[in-house]
Scaffold this motif. Structure first.
Motif, mmCIF file in Angstrom:
data_model
loop_
_atom_site.group_PDB
_atom_site.id
_atom_site.type_symbol
_atom_site.label_atom_id
_atom_site.label_comp_id
_atom_site.label_asym_id
_atom_site.label_seq_id
_atom_site.Cartn_x
_atom_site.Cartn_y
_atom_site.Cartn_z
ATOM 1 N N GLN A 155 5.559 -0.517 -1.153
ATOM 2 C CA GLN A 155 6.478 -0.834 0.030
ATOM 3 C C GLN A 155 7.527 -1.812 -0.169
ATOM 4 O O GLN A 155 8.695 -1.583 0.468
ATOM 5 N N ARG A 156 7.437 -2.556 -1.002
ATOM 6 C CA ARG A 156 8.618 -3.739 -1.597
ATOM 7 C C ARG A 156 9.530 -2.698 -2.273
ATOM 8 O O ARG A 156 10.566 -3.166 -2.201
ATOM 9 N N VAL A 157 8.779 -2.087 -3.144
ATOM 10 C CA VAL A 157 9.960 -1.232 -3.881
ATOM 11 C C VAL A 157 10.974 -0.190 -2.874
ATOM 12 O O VAL A 157 12.112 0.064 -3.101
ATOM 13 N N ALA A 158 10.078 0.405 -1.732
ATOM 14 C CA ALA A 158 10.774 0.975 -1.007
ATOM 15 C C ALA A 158 11.748 0.049 -0.017
ATOM 16 O O ALA A 158 12.962 0.508 0.299
ATOM 17 N N LEU A 159 11.545 -1.075 0.035
ATOM 18 C CA LEU A 159 12.283 -2.040 1.039
ATOM 19 C C LEU A 159 13.595 -2.383 -0.258
ATOM 20 O O LEU A 159 14.589 -2.412 0.451
ATOM 21 N N ALA A 160 13.530 -2.594 -1.655
ATOM 22 C CA ALA A 160 14.421 -2.615 -2.259
ATOM 23 C C ALA A 160 15.491 -1.565 -2.395
ATOM 24 O O ALA A 160 16.659 -1.760 -2.425
ATOM 25 N N ARG A 161 14.847 -0.157 -2.279
ATOM 26 C CA ARG A 161 15.711 0.970 -2.324
ATOM 27 C C ARG A 161 16.433 0.811 -1.098
ATOM 28 O O ARG A 161 17.642 1.162 -0.903
ATOM 29 N N ILE B 58 18.979 -2.717 8.779
ATOM 30 C CA ILE B 58 17.888 -2.077 8.108
ATOM 31 C C ILE B 58 17.183 -1.402 9.278
ATOM 32 O O ILE B 58 16.729 -2.275 10.269
ATOM 33 N N LEU B 59 16.621 -0.034 9.239
ATOM 34 C CA LEU B 59 15.944 0.465 10.333
ATOM 35 C C LEU B 59 14.286 0.715 9.740
ATOM 36 O O LEU B 59 14.507 1.763 8.929
ATOM 37 N N ALA B 60 13.597 0.352 10.110
ATOM 38 C CA ALA B 60 12.188 0.517 9.708
ATOM 39 C C ALA B 60 11.221 1.126 10.678
ATOM 40 O O ALA B 60 11.141 0.472 11.765
ATOM 41 N N ASP B 61 10.457 1.994 10.540
ATOM 42 C CA ASP B 61 9.706 2.869 11.271
ATOM 43 C C ASP B 61 8.264 2.468 10.817
ATOM 44 O O ASP B 61 7.717 3.095 9.795
ATOM 45 N N GLU B 62 7.451 1.575 11.577
ATOM 46 C CA GLU B 62 6.079 1.380 11.291
ATOM 47 C C GLU B 62 5.904 0.748 9.796
ATOM 48 O O GLU B 62 5.136 1.311 9.060
ATOM 49 N N PRO B 63 6.760 -0.159 9.295
ATOM 50 C CA PRO B 63 6.817 -0.313 7.885
ATOM 51 C C PRO B 63 5.561 -1.050 7.229
ATOM 52 O O PRO B 63 5.024 -0.997 6.175
ATOM 53 N N THR B 64 4.555 -1.825 8.428
ATOM 54 C CA THR B 64 3.484 -2.369 7.978
ATOM 55 C C THR B 64 2.235 -1.541 8.407
ATOM 56 O O THR B 64 1.085 -1.837 8.137
ATOM 57 N N GLY B 65 2.415 -0.155 8.698
ATOM 58 C CA GLY B 65 1.265 0.635 9.341
ATOM 59 C C GLY B 65 0.238 0.693 8.323
ATOM 60 O O GLY B 65 -1.079 0.876 8.512
ATOM 61 N N ASN B 66 0.450 0.723 7.053
ATOM 62 C CA ASN B 66 -0.214 1.197 5.844
ATOM 63 C C ASN B 66 -0.557 -0.065 5.123
ATOM 64 O O ASN B 66 -1.544 0.127 4.107
ATOM 65 N N LEU B 67 -0.287 -1.170 5.737
ATOM 66 C CA LEU B 67 -0.671 -2.393 4.958
ATOM 67 C C LEU B 67 -1.734 -3.286 5.755
ATOM 68 O O LEU B 67 -1.726 -3.032 6.866
ATOM 69 N N ASP B 68 -2.589 -4.173 5.005
ATOM 70 C CA ASP B 68 -3.120 -5.181 5.568
ATOM 71 C C ASP B 68 -2.622 -6.057 6.617
ATOM 72 O O ASP B 68 -1.292 -6.122 6.224
ATOM 73 N N SER B 69 -3.067 -6.987 7.088
ATOM 74 C CA SER B 69 -2.209 -7.913 8.079
ATOM 75 C C SER B 69 -1.502 -8.808 7.384
ATOM 76 O O SER B 69 -0.431 -9.160 7.514
ATOM 77 N N GLN B 70 -1.982 -9.443 6.270
ATOM 78 C CA GLN B 70 -1.395 -10.540 5.397
ATOM 79 C C GLN B 70 -0.268 -9.827 4.601
ATOM 80 O O GLN B 70 0.716 -10.260 4.538
ATOM 81 N N THR B 71 -0.403 -8.703 4.135
ATOM 82 C CA THR B 71 0.838 -8.209 3.200
ATOM 83 C C THR B 71 1.930 -7.715 4.437
ATOM 84 O O THR B 71 2.776 -7.759 4.103
#
Length: 229
Positions: free
Chosen positions: A152-158, A167-180
């Motif tokens: 996801q950080r690589v995707a953010l870099a892109r 930046i328009l982000a659609d559920e960017p944390t949906g597949n990450l644990d809460s801390q990440t």
């Protein structure tokens, strides 16, 4: 006062399945200013992702208007829209859509090359942004060799390599644990603070949304409430 970046007026979106009409958006009026951080919340089916896609010119509204920096998006030619998406808007999704056969550096280079930058300039920009996101030791790793948070950080870099205004982000944390997920939101806040990048995130996570100074709530294709802190 920061200037208006995106203004949506009376935006509707109707999907047709045979003879059935599904109203995803029922008349949205919304203004987002330069440098804002906005979270859009709502249950599944509320219309929040559809709204984000329309704000990002990925979809056209059925009726209504979207203006970007004072210019009606519907008046733009397709090549102008492509330029806008490449240079002004960074997209970040729940599913990162990294190209599996390219390594992290190459994935981040893609928007640069599409914009016509030289190969060397693309490498320079991609390396700088990946190093800024603490991925300097992962440049040659392919997506399958990275953790979910690293992908996801690589995707953010892109998304930010072309220095977009928003930046328009659609559920960017949906597949990450809460801390990440929280770390990712903090990175977005850093971009907003240091580069004045406007950030709009669609999420159903109330805890993460609380980190945003402006929160919009959607239900049944309508904006029903706004909060600011």
């Amino acid at each position: 006062m920061n200037e208006e970046l995106i203004v949506a007026s009376g935006v509707t979106k109707v999907f047709r399945l045979g003879s059935e009409e599904i109203w995803a958006l029922k008349g949205i009026d919304l203004s987002i200013r330069e440098g804002e951080m906005v979270a859009i919340l709502g249950a599944s089916g509320a219309g929040k992702s559809t709204l984000l896609h329309i704000l990002g010119t990925l979809e056209k509204p059925t009726s209504g208007s979207v203006k970007y920096r004072g210019r009606a998006v519907e008046d733009l030619r397709e090549e102008e829209l492509s330029f806008l998406r490449n240079r002004e808007i960074g997209f970040l999704f729940q599913f990162h859509y990294l190209l599996p056969d390219l390594n992290a550096l190459e994935n981040v280079m893609v928007p640069c090359l599409l914009a016509g930058l030289s190969y060397q300039e693309a490498i320079k920009r991609a390396k700088e942004i990946l190093e800024r996101l603490d991925l300097s030791l992962r440049l040659k790793h392919r997506p399958g060799e990275l953790s979910g948070g690293e992908q996801q950080r690589v995707a953010l870099a892109r998304a930010v390599v072309m220095n977009p205004r928003i930046i328009l982000a659609d559920e960017p944390t949906g597949n990450l644990d809460s801390q990440t997920g929280r770390k990712l939101i903090e990175i977005l806040k850093d971009f907003n603070r240091f580069y004045k990048t406007t950030v709009v995130v669609v999420t159903h996570n109330l805890e993460l949304a609380s980190l945003f100074p402006r929160r919009l709530y959607m239900a049944d294709g309508l904006l029903i409430k706004e909060e600011r802190t």
